[in-house]
Design a protein around this motif. Structure first.
Motif, mmCIF file in Angstrom:
data_model
loop_
_atom_site.group_PDB
_atom_site.id
_atom_site.type_symbol
_atom_site.label_atom_id
_atom_site.label_comp_id
_atom_site.label_asym_id
_atom_site.label_seq_id
_atom_site.Cartn_x
_atom_site.Cartn_y
_atom_site.Cartn_z
ATOM 1 N N ILE A 297 -54.863 -34.406 17.814
ATOM 2 C CA ILE A 297 -54.060 -33.933 16.674
ATOM 3 C C ILE A 297 -54.488 -34.612 15.373
ATOM 4 O O ILE A 297 -54.463 -33.999 14.304
ATOM 5 C CB ILE A 297 -52.537 -34.128 16.931
ATOM 6 N N THR A 298 -54.904 -35.872 15.462
ATOM 7 C CA THR A 298 -55.289 -36.565 14.226
ATOM 8 C C THR A 298 -56.429 -35.821 13.531
ATOM 9 O O THR A 298 -56.451 -35.694 12.308
ATOM 10 C CB THR A 298 -55.697 -38.022 14.524
ATOM 11 N N GLY A 374 -52.261 -43.996 16.341
ATOM 12 C CA GLY A 374 -52.442 -43.732 17.759
ATOM 13 C C GLY A 374 -51.732 -44.697 18.677
ATOM 14 O O GLY A 374 -51.462 -44.373 19.821
ATOM 15 N N THR A 399 -49.706 -45.495 10.618
ATOM 16 C CA THR A 399 -49.045 -44.185 10.617
ATOM 17 C C THR A 399 -48.542 -43.826 12.002
ATOM 18 O O THR A 399 -49.324 -43.637 12.926
ATOM 19 C CB THR A 399 -50.034 -43.099 10.145
ATOM 20 N N GLN A 402 -47.131 -37.950 16.226
ATOM 21 C CA GLN A 402 -47.488 -37.416 17.550
ATOM 22 C C GLN A 402 -48.082 -36.013 17.432
ATOM 23 O O GLN A 402 -47.868 -35.330 16.429
ATOM 24 C CB GLN A 402 -46.235 -37.262 18.404
ATOM 25 N N THR A 403 -48.725 -35.597 18.518
ATOM 26 C CA THR A 403 -49.193 -34.213 18.609
ATOM 27 C C THR A 403 -48.030 -33.275 18.298
ATOM 28 O O THR A 403 -48.170 -32.281 17.594
ATOM 29 C CB THR A 403 -49.696 -33.932 20.046
ATOM 30 N N ASP A 488 -40.630 -42.684 22.298
ATOM 31 C CA ASP A 488 -41.031 -44.037 21.911
ATOM 32 C C ASP A 488 -39.805 -44.916 21.674
ATOM 33 O O ASP A 488 -38.757 -44.429 21.243
ATOM 34 C CB ASP A 488 -41.839 -44.010 20.605
ATOM 35 N N ARG A 503 -44.117 -46.632 24.429
ATOM 36 C CA ARG A 503 -43.511 -45.516 25.139
ATOM 37 C C ARG A 503 -42.341 -45.993 25.999
ATOM 38 O O ARG A 503 -42.375 -47.086 26.557
ATOM 39 C CB ARG A 503 -44.539 -44.842 26.059
HETATM 40 C C1 WTA Z 1 -48.257 -43.582 19.853
HETATM 41 C C2 WTA Z 1 -51.312 -39.403 17.867
HETATM 42 C C3 WTA Z 1 -47.394 -47.134 17.358
HETATM 43 C C4 WTA Z 1 -46.808 -43.292 20.141
HETATM 44 C C5 WTA Z 1 -51.092 -39.162 16.373
HETATM 45 C C6 WTA Z 1 -46.752 -41.785 20.082
HETATM 46 C C7 WTA Z 1 -48.194 -45.018 17.798
HETATM 47 C C8 WTA Z 1 -48.068 -41.393 20.670
HETATM 48 C C9 WTA Z 1 -48.646 -44.900 16.463
HETATM 49 C C10 WTA Z 1 -48.533 -40.037 20.217
HETATM 50 C C11 WTA Z 1 -48.448 -46.017 15.586
HETATM 51 C C12 WTA Z 1 -49.084 -43.063 17.538
HETATM 52 N N1 WTA Z 1 -47.817 -47.102 16.077
HETATM 53 N N2 WTA Z 1 -47.561 -46.131 18.232
HETATM 54 N N3 WTA Z 1 -48.883 -46.009 14.328
HETATM 55 N N4 WTA Z 1 -49.198 -43.673 16.346
HETATM 56 N N5 WTA Z 1 -48.495 -43.866 18.429
HETATM 57 O O1 WTA Z 1 -49.742 -37.293 20.540
HETATM 58 O O2 WTA Z 1 -46.485 -43.765 21.428
HETATM 59 O O3 WTA Z 1 -51.960 -38.510 20.672
HETATM 60 O O4 WTA Z 1 -45.677 -41.245 20.796
HETATM 61 O O5 WTA Z 1 -50.598 -38.467 18.584
HETATM 62 O O6 WTA Z 1 -48.968 -42.415 20.223
HETATM 63 O O7 WTA Z 1 -49.859 -39.790 20.603
HETATM 64 P P1 WTA Z 1 -50.588 -38.455 20.169
#
Ligand code: WTA
Length: 632
Positions: A297-298, A374, A399, A402-403, A488, A503
């Motif tokens: 998603i990033t 992430g 930042t 999440q997706t 989270d 999580r």
């Molecule tokens: C974790 C990525 C702490 C979190 C954009 C979330 C983070 C999951 C952070 C989503 C952050 C993402 N600090 N934890 N800055 N950013 N997370 O869907 O657990 O790949 O629920 O999206 O990554 O992961 P996803």
């Protein structure tokens, strides 16, 4: 016409004022932001929602084309500005600068290729590609004609790819003859071929030539270069309904198959540009680089859509941080005068292990803003990033999102709001997070810990899980009715800054990648000598978390190659990223009387804990705990 820049905060006062406005009258606020885009037809109402159904619509009745907003919109004032700056895997290969004009032309051309191959509005197209400009072009071409793109990260195995293609019933697969990754090449085409054996929905496959391997085309395969030579470079954008799906992106859940999160056009567009401009404070002439892959998603929101909607120059990097050596990121920063650098804590930790000379060799004076995403960033990594890379002059935005959220939800705003190491800090404008206690009650004081929830819709919330709205409801809206529940945990400091603690479900974030434990356990259990397995995460110096597998065998005498075989199974069903760091063979697993594995205990064992497991007398088999600990 409203100008979005008038709503981008430039000072703490701006932030406070805009935040207040955005939560006092959200519809009025988002309407003003949305008016700065090109709409082919205006919406009937800004927002309607029901957390219980759950259902969210933004700018309903409106029609727009997101590729028109990413491309055509910039042709008047910046046709020659670089839109995509492509840095290849091999530093000796020349980089490419693709202007907005050229990108527009190439997207139009590929849109015509899609149409020529019978792809229509609403059809799903799977993209399994290297990080090359054609991936962004294919994404934008889908959006131009209203086809729904489903990008699958090119590190996934054929089985994982096939599952995603089938789930979304994709009509087309776009892939390449292979990809470069450091000093290796990856045979994407054979992986794709293997996947397609079981995917009858795919009628055409377009193959990009990237590594010049000697592949043979199948009946349904067509070369990218042949196809684009046969069509015109003009393609009028058509108006797509605001609530029509823009893309599906799979993310792992704590149980069962991956979840195809569906994002829709209007709200996603509005939020990705607005959040990009807010967090990064991008100014004309800046060179912005997010090191993620578009398979996540990033990459969707902050390599392709957010930056291009904003008319920015966005860098796409094909390679890895360690090739040809651990200075590659910084070499690229110097070479292209990168101003904004956005990466994952796992990459920072890996690079911080190596001598500082890999960084100091390069002139990083162009850097203005650093970002992470992430997973939680630990203080040591934050300090290294701040001192060694940023020379203490670049704000760091941590930042959280999440997706499912489509865009950044909690983060500091570069140079505008305060940063605090290990804290994502404050909600973005328009975002209303809360902490909930065990009973689901909102915690109103600061300085407390709880689970994170969002209590009001925002434009880029995922609308459903493809083909399974019930699961969408169960996962995100059932545990705490009336809220979106991201899964989270978090705490706040006395000033209300948020720190994400990790999580609270069975998803483990390994190297910034979201891995559900259930599908990996399923893969392990495919082994004929495995009775049962349980997977948990444990802290890892570089990866943030790593996986620890506890495995029960049928026949312990046949355990010689078991780790290798299990790893092979995992690689082939999911992908190498899901391989456990440790595999421990055990005679049993701690279970509750209802037969549920007590992962809490396994997590402690994985962390090296020897006792202190709390009350285990209610377990079905309390004696097993000591046996596992002794063998650990
Ligand atoms: C974790 C990525 C702490 C979190 C954009 C979330 C983070 C999951 C952070 C989503 C952050 C993402 N600090 N934890 N800055 N950013 N997370 O869907 O657990 O790949 O629920 O999206 O990554 O992961 P996803």
């Amino acid at each position: 016409m409203e100008k979005i820049d008038n709503y981008v905060p430039r000072s703490i006062d701006d932030y406070d004022r805009l935040y207040k406005e955005s939560v006092t009258n959200p519809e009025f606020f988002w309407e003003k932001i949305a008016l700065s885009f090109i709409w082919r037809k205006k919406w009937n109402n800004v927002l309607s929602f029901d957390f219980n159904k759950p259902e969210f619509t933004w700018f309903n009745g409106g029609k727009l084309n997101i590729s028109e907003n990413c491309l055509d919109r910039h042709l008047l004032d910046k046709p020659n500005q670089t839109a995509i700056l492509f840095e290849p895997n091999d530093p000796k290969e020349k980089h490419q600068e693709i202007s907005y004009r050229e990108l527009h032309e190439r997207v139009c051309r590929f849109s015509n290729v899609l149409k020529k191959n019978n792809i229509n509005k609403g059809d799903r197209v799977c993209l399994y590609m290297p990080m090359v400009p054609e991936l962004a072009i294919a994404v934008l071409a889908c959006s131009r004609i209203g086809a729904v793109h489903s990008v699958v990260f090119a590190g996934f195995s054929s089985t994982a790819l096939a599952a995603r293609i089938s789930d979304a019933d994709c009509k087309m697969l776009i892939t390449a003859d292979g990809s470069f990754r450091g000093n290796k090449t990856i045979d994407l085409k054979s992986i794709a071929d293997e996947a397609l054996v079981s995917c009858k929905s795919v009628k055409v496959s377009i193959i990009l030539k990237r590594i010049n391997s000697n592949i043979k085309l199948n009946k349904i395969d067509k070369w990218w270069h042949d196809e684009i030579s046969m069509v015109s470079n003009q393609c009028e954008p058509v108006g797509i309904d605001s609530e029509d799906p823009l893309f599906i992106l799979y993310t792992s859940g704590s149980t069962g198959k991956p979840k195809g999160m569906v994002h829709s056009c209007g709200g996603y567009m509005v939020y990705s540009e607005y959040s990009f401009k807010n967090v990064f404070q991008y100014k004309r002439g800046d060179i912005y680089w997010c090191t993620a892959d578009i398979g996540w998603i990033t990459g969707h929101s902050y390599i392709v859509y957010g930056p291009l909607l904003s008319g920015a120059t966005t860098v796409m990097f094909e390679g890895v941080p360690s090739y040809p050596d651990f200075g590659r990121f910084w070499e690229i920063c110097e070479k292209h005068n990168i101003t904004h650098f956005y990466t994952a804590p796992t990459a920072i930790r890996a690079l911080a292990k190596h001598p500082k000379s890999f960084v100091s060799k390069y002139n990083l004076n162009s850097l203005k803003v650093l970002g992470t995403v992430g997973e939680p960033i630990n203080e040591e990594a934050w300090n290294w990033y701040n001192e060694v890379v940023g020379k203490k002059t670049c704000p760091i935005v941590d930042t959280w999102w999440q997706t499912e959220t489509g865009g950044i939800m909690i983060s500091s705003i570069a140079g505008v709001t305060d940063q605090k190491p290990t804290f994502a800090t404050k909600p973005m404008i328009g975002i209303q997070p809360v902490l909930l206690d065990n009973n689901g009650k909102e915690i109103s004081e600061n300085g407390k810990e709880g689970v994170l929830a969002i209590k009001y819709p925002w434009p880029s919330i995922a609308r459903t899980i493809y083909g399974d709205h019930e699961r969408y409801k169960n996962v995100y809206f059932s545990a705490y009715p009336g809220y979106y529940f991201p899964g989270d945990g978090a705490l706040t400091d006395s000033n209300g800054n948020y720190r994400i603690t990790g999580r609270v479900d069975d998803v483990v974030i390994v190297s910034g990648h979201n891995l559900g434990t259930a599908p990996i356990e399923d893969a392990i259990n495919l082994h004929e000598n495995v009775v049962e397995s349980a997977l948990v995460g444990f802290p890892h110096e570089i990866k943030g978390n790593a996986l620890y597998a506890f495995v029960i065998l049928k026949d312990d005498s046949k355990s010689d190659n078991i780790s290798k075989e299990i790893n092979k199974l995992i690689s082939s069903t999911i992908g190498p990223i899901a391989k456990p760091e440790k595999i421990q063979l055990v005679p049993g697993l701690p279970k509750t009387r209802s037969g549920k594995i007590m992962r809490r205990i396994l997590r402690k064992i994985a962390c090296g804990e020897k006792d202190n497991f709390g009350d285990i007398s209610t377990l079905l088999n309390p004696e097993i705990v000591k046996v596992i600990v002794d063998k650990n």
